[in-house]
Design an enzyme around this catalytic site. Sequence first.
Site, PDB file in Angstrom:
ATOM      1  CG  ASP A  61      -2.201  -1.021   1.172  1.00  0.00           C
ATOM      2  OD1 ASP A  61      -2.294  -2.066   1.954  1.00  0.00           O
ATOM      3  OD2 ASP A  61      -2.758  -1.133  -0.016  1.00  0.00           O
ATOM      4  CE1 TYR A  68      -8.562  -5.424   4.979  1.00  0.00           C
ATOM      5  CE2 TYR A  68      -8.675  -4.253   7.257  1.00  0.00           C
ATOM      6  CZ  TYR A  68      -8.593  -5.506   6.453  1.00  0.00           C
ATOM      7  OH  TYR A  68      -8.939  -6.839   6.986  1.00  0.00           O
TER       8      TYR A  68
END
Lengths: 741, 741
Positions: free
Chosen positions: B382, B470
């Site tokens: 990420d 998320y």
Amino acid sequence: MDYSTSLLRLIFLALGGALVVLVVHSAFRLPGDIDTTTTSLFDDGSCTRFSPWACRQGRGDPRSKPPTPRRPSHESDVPRHPLDPLTVREVNRARELLRAHPPFSSAPSSLLVHSLELDEPDKPVVKSWRKGAEPLPPRRAVAVVRFRGESHVLAVDLGEGGAVTPLPVPASGYPMMNMDEQTSLSFAPFKDAAFNASLRRRGVRVSDVACLPISLGWYGPAEENRRLIKSQCFSTEGTANFYMRPIEGLTVLVDMDTAEVLHVSDRGAGIPIPAASNTDYRHGHSMPSSQGLGFQKVRAPSMEPPAGAPGFELVDGHTVRWGGWEFHLKPDARAGMVVSRARVQDPATGEHRDVIYKGMASELFVPYMDPTEAWYFKTYMDAGEYGFGLQAMPLVPLNDCPRHARYLDAVFVAADGRPYVRENMICVFERYAGDIAWRHSESPITGMDIRESRPKVTLVARMAASVANYDYIVDWEFQMDGLVRIKVGLSGILMVKGTEYSHMNQVHRNEDMYGTLLSENVIGVIHDHFVTFRLDMDVDGANNSFVKVEMARQNTAAGESPRKSYLKTTRHVARTEKDAQVRLKLYEPSEFHIVNPTKKTRVGNPVGYKVVPAGTAASLLDPEDPPQKRGAFTNNQIWVTPYNKTEEWAGGLFVYQSKGEDTLATWSERDRPIENKDLVVWYTLGFHHVPCQEDFPIMPTVSSSFNLKPVNFFESNPILRQRPTQENDLPVCAAATTTAA
Amino acid sequence: MDYSTSLLRLIFLALGGALVVLVVHSAFRLPGDIDTTTTSLFDDGSCTRFSPWACRQGRGDPRSKPPTPRRPSHESDVPRHPLDPLTVREVNRARELLRAHPPFSSAPSSLLVHSLELDEPDKPVVKSWRKGAEPLPPRRAVAVVRFRGESHVLAVDLGEGGAVTPLPVPASGYPMMNMDEQTSLSFAPFKDAAFNASLRRRGVRVSDVACLPISLGWYGPAEENRRLIKSQCFSTEGTANFYMRPIEGLTVLVDMDTAEVLHVSDRGAGIPIPAASNTDYRHGHSMPSSQGLGFQKVRAPSMEPPAGAPGFELVDGHTVRWGGWEFHLKPDARAGMVVSRARVQDPATGEHRDVIYKGMASELFVPYMDPTEAWYFKTYMDAGEYGFGLQAMPLVPLNDCPRHARYLDAVFVAADGRPYVRENMICVFERYAGDIAWRHSESPITGMDIRESRPKVTLVARMAASVANYDYIVDWEFQMDGLVRIKVGLSGILMVKGTEYSHMNQVHRNEDMYGTLLSENVIGVIHDHFVTFRLDMDVDGANNSFVKVEMARQNTAAGESPRKSYLKTTRHVARTEKDAQVRLKLYEPSEFHIVNPTKKTRVGNPVGYKVVPAGTAASLLDPEDPPQKRGAFTNNQIWVTPYNKTEEWAGGLFVYQSKGEDTLATWSERDRPIENKDLVVWYTLGFHHVPCQEDFPIMPTVSSSFNLKPVNFFESNPILRQRPTQENDLPVCAAATTTAA
């Protein structure tokens, strides 16, 4: 010896005796003496003997005054829930019944009570009881007493019948110490000439000496058949923190029943008593003048509820209701704090569902890692030896617990069987720590203007036990998503060892110091702490199974996927106890579910709760090492046993000087069936403590925790029903000074 | 095909196109298009293109209005500390310089900026800089750009000279994605006929479809030499929580540079799109009418400072001072939040001492555990792929952070090189959670009437990144005893897989579902999260050593002691990198110290800080599995490398489609000397996530943390200087309704 020395010795002994008397406020009592003056249900003599603050009158440190309004007297309390602890009246009734029971009735003043607790009704009775719909089940107590050198375990019927029934007594070991003897035995050494001679050699005045009672464990037949304790002493001169001033190497072996000094061992010749300077910790004492340091300026914020906030309810003295949770909360002289009948509201039905029938600390194990004469035996089992709850002193408002906390008192029992009140032993508070229960924002990728966030609000129940130097803080924290966190904090003061060394450059290469040099002449000895929790889980009902959900690498078949591997889970339902003896391994991870195999969710998953470890430590001692046999409940991090009311104390009922013949480890070896049965889960939270200078002269709190977390328990997470905080939810407070941008 | 079908198709395409345009607020942009209208230093086109809330104007959810008073515009900001991030003016200057630099100058509208960040001055320069005493060191930037299909890394001198200097470009992989393309590529599939045909087959309307850009990792030469992304889509019909409505098995391969659809794979025939019911999470939407459930009544308390409380200082925009701590705090597009120059005041001298030179999240690794066609590649990194900071949306006051928190904005850079502001990206707040910093009570044993307790007050710096489904919450918490806690919370929403199954009784025995059935037609796929922190520790100075203090059983010699064993520590100073590659083992415990070997305490212990793990998880994937090679920085929980400015990103500079040739693991293999050198410590916090129904439709926050704790750093613990809270320290708040006893 000449005449003047004899006279001096006589004067010395007389002074010493007088000082002893003075120090204990004329409350020093030899076994056998009973104060017979009573003007209330409380024995004012008891109160005085222990300490002013043990009294209902609330004497003691004015800073720790109880919150207003004053709580009502406990003298008229009656039990209102089947699990409520014995009330003052019930303790007195049990006392009468015991003193009237042969053979105790022949010499009631020789009856010494070591434990007097509620004998909880059987589970089905408790679970089916409905407040208001039926009377309480019959009230019974269980007493552990000593009479003329023998231990007895008895059931006491507190009802009209008043029967006293003997129960089996463990084959080895002795009961938990009572508070009277823990206090009185501290003074036993002073009667001994060899002890006093040692003090003189060390250059310390008797009036500056405080001694602690140290459990000696079991190390062989030589110490059997006699209830013994070792006493070690410290200089109180110049500081409140006498722990930092050990009179190293001086160990006094005392017979607990007669207070007779059996042996004085002095291995500390040449080891100075460490200095008093820079050891005091009392606010305002001994601190150098302020230099305007950053941390001195910090002022704690306060957790303030908004107007109209319901907070939590404390009903009938021991039932807590908050945020969908309901549980029974009580103090316990041995376990500290007990949470029972913890049930959580289901969002879909509004009904409360069982989660934990009873949870508590069952035993502690605190072995020190120094095999020398004055240290080898220090392997404390604080619950079964000292009483984890007995050691809990009143909590300090505003500092131990926040402003709007509420407090529960404990009713404990003195050696003569009389009740006394420990005020503010447990606190309960609603917590907002600035954390996030759940959040989600949409990013520009999806173009949705969504900003959702919910604050994490929880409920905390706390107690703090001060076992001599160490303070243990135990928190049970309940979250709105159904999670329960059990946390242990270690605080207080280290147990240290005196040494001739004042600098590391004096220590020989490869010399084993058994710890760290913390200051001149002070070694912090390495040690472990283990706290074993007994968790009688009733997940949506009593019959549960323990399922290990093991995670392991699964290799893909050739050509199956561009991936070579992935993590795959395999469920193993524990059939017998050996299937559920767990040692945690980072590279062999597993989840640990307690499921109700007969209750499934809408889509067919079994409802459950899981044990979620976080940081912990394991015991590395030789399993055949005597202390490790006694503490064998630490051989695994998790155990599961079939529910058995007698299997409550992980080290056995009589832990003091026990051999480890009746522990959680020995029960579990029976390998009994545990599938779809009423189960008890045992989890041990561990700490390795290698001291460092930050632990001198006091030890800032170090915490660790584990969680009990719903797994497929809820069809819909309660968190969804939580509302975000809005501007008009805020309390109205006078503006604080804000800092410039 | 007949006329009416053609017409329908035409209408459909037109509508679809119009809807696409509508959905992106007329901001859809193909690579190469640049909005050239500028009326301020901000490109209002940029703001609009991303989303209203990316704008300085602060449009967006009215509930998330920024706290008053409004912060000043960032247009006139100037850097005030050598580590301050690039200001709006500096970004614009860099943009000018880059666009004027050959070959970019030949077609400046084709220059796409992927990263434009401060090039931090060298350590000695930063450490010697004194505010007011000297000007800032020369300001430089480093840019990662793409121009006509090629990546470039350049140093930009922001001073008068304005030189642009090429830097080495990694051999494989591609830069972090920019926000423009992450957004625009979501729409690429809609141009494709095969994709639209799949949607029709699935019975979902184009206007109800949202697609996400999913990094595809590296799985072999077939995907090299071309910058690619996979897109997967969801139905937005009937709920905001489209993540719960995957159009399973439909994967679109897109060329990132041309937005061309290369391949459409549809393996989801027969797999229904899960229902919308009971998936929405927005407060007030879709919740059944209140049943007066317990959790709905909870109202969060507020942390309120007392009158005169100094709180914390935020100086010059990025310097935080509180409680003896001082540190520089800034947002970072890739790392999220960076803490630099963390120094703590010594109680003895009042001087600030170095602890952490720079700390940040360096990379994430989030592998999903499903090897099938539509899932095998989901192994997100990420930070280096999406930009951990770019994904941080404005924090929600009162819920993401408490009432009296203060906020920092970020200046990020769009693909055209223009700056834009992300408001409220970081919050800072002083915390009191009702916990105890230190306490000690004397028990009746010693007869001393002592009740000491100090509340735990800390400072928290927080950011929350929303990487599609998320939400990652990262906290740096500073304690008054010198401890720093770094915590990661996982929240938001699961990534789920559609399935034909609506009940577990339909699943074949031994069938690998790769996860848990959460609801009808919804599987929560098992996955791991790893967050690797880079901690450039400068403990009391730059040159440190890494010392493993290993704890192991020591058996006593025959006859030495009644004890058979004890725990003994052995110190191992790491000489080279391989000595410091650590895998945690519960039964081979160790402490991990970073010491300054030339600085000792008064009694001769080396000053240090230690890394204290708590709960974590390790990667179990095959080290040769392509994702594990890219994520090889998770092969150990701890690594130590010699300081090297280029070794900043644990997965390498160009992580996107990288092969894992330049990671922390490859650097560490060089086995360089690390004794008494400037060191960098790397710690990976891991989570295994086996989903359960409590994670549907949203996932309550799960957190884990690790600590950096002083070890022999302080001669005297700062905690001693803390004062207890007293009655007159409390804020004055209007009384809340209290509950009956």
